[in-house]
Design a protein around this motif. Structure first.
Motif, mmCIF file in Angstrom:
data_model
loop_
_atom_site.group_PDB
_atom_site.id
_atom_site.type_symbol
_atom_site.label_atom_id
_atom_site.label_comp_id
_atom_site.label_asym_id
_atom_site.label_seq_id
_atom_site.Cartn_x
_atom_site.Cartn_y
_atom_site.Cartn_z
ATOM 1 N N ILE A 1 -3.599 0.262 -3.047
ATOM 2 C CA ILE A 1 -3.698 -1.527 -3.326
ATOM 3 C C ILE A 1 -2.872 -1.961 -3.726
ATOM 4 O O ILE A 1 -3.629 -1.764 -4.634
ATOM 5 N N TRP B 1 -5.148 5.997 -1.781
ATOM 6 C CA TRP B 1 -5.001 5.246 -1.492
ATOM 7 C C TRP B 1 -5.331 3.483 -2.835
ATOM 8 O O TRP B 1 -5.896 2.922 -2.677
ATOM 9 N N GLU C 1 0.702 -0.970 0.022
ATOM 10 C CA GLU C 1 0.150 0.747 -0.014
ATOM 11 C C GLU C 1 1.262 1.522 -0.109
ATOM 12 O O GLU C 1 2.060 1.061 0.145
#
Length: 189
Positions: A81, A79, A9
């Motif tokens: 991932i 974010w 991440e």
């Protein structure tokens, strides 16, 4: 038992005021986010420099079906991932990633080494393995590697053997990795 959730991440925000939270939640009951059964098991800090691998121990959920949620909150916050997996904490896995020689077209007949790239995608050192290979459906001598010491994350280019590419035309090279206790054999060809 002994499983972990692993993922890489990085935060896409550049302004600390834009960041609120980025969390991982797990439910052993419902898969509906509104059920109230999801419990927070991880919160990341603000990570904007490099992708970092995160590992969450799943031993508390041994033998259960679980649902995993990734939740981010913030204004103009992103974010990212990648490479999410649920695997044992310790496992053996390797993949054959590429045939790097021969490639392309040669204008002259030649004997050349057939070279493949192998990657240790597990958590244990890989010492012994075989690679079965064929050219145009004809099996070649099995390439055996013993005491190789391929550490987790390491890539290696391996010569399977030489082949005399004397005739004009197309050649089909097929390979298959034979590794004892291989966790994921879908990446072995």
């Amino acid at each position: 038992s002994d499983y972990a959730l692993k993922f890489w991440e990085i935060s896409g925000t550049i302004d600390i005021e834009s960041y609120d939270r980025a969390t991982v939640l797990i439910s052993a009951g419902s898969n509906e986010p509104s059920s109230g059964e999801f419990k927070e098991v991880f919160e990341t800090g603000l990570n904007t420099e490099n992708f970092e691998q995160r590992t969450i121990d799943l031993s508390a959920y041994d033998g259960q079906i679980i649902y995993v949620a990734f939740r981010y909150q913030g204004t103009y916050h992103r974010w990212f991932i990648d490479d999410v997996s649920v695997t044992p904490n310790n496992f053996t896995d390797a993949s054959l990633d590429d045939i790097i020689n021969p490639i392309g077209v040669s204008e002259t007949a030649q004997t050349t080494g057939v070279v493949v790239t192998i990657v240790n995608k597990g958590t244990t050192v890989i010492n012994n393995f075989d690679i079965n290979w064929s050219i145009n459906g004809v099996d070649q001598t099995v390439a055996s590697f013993n005491n190789y010491n391929l550490v987790p994350g390491q890539r290696a280019d391996l010569i399977l053997g030489n082949y005399n590419f004397i005739a004009e035309g197309y050649y089909t090279i097929e390979t298959n990795l034979d590794l004892v206790n291989d966790f994921d054999d879908s990446n072995n060809t």
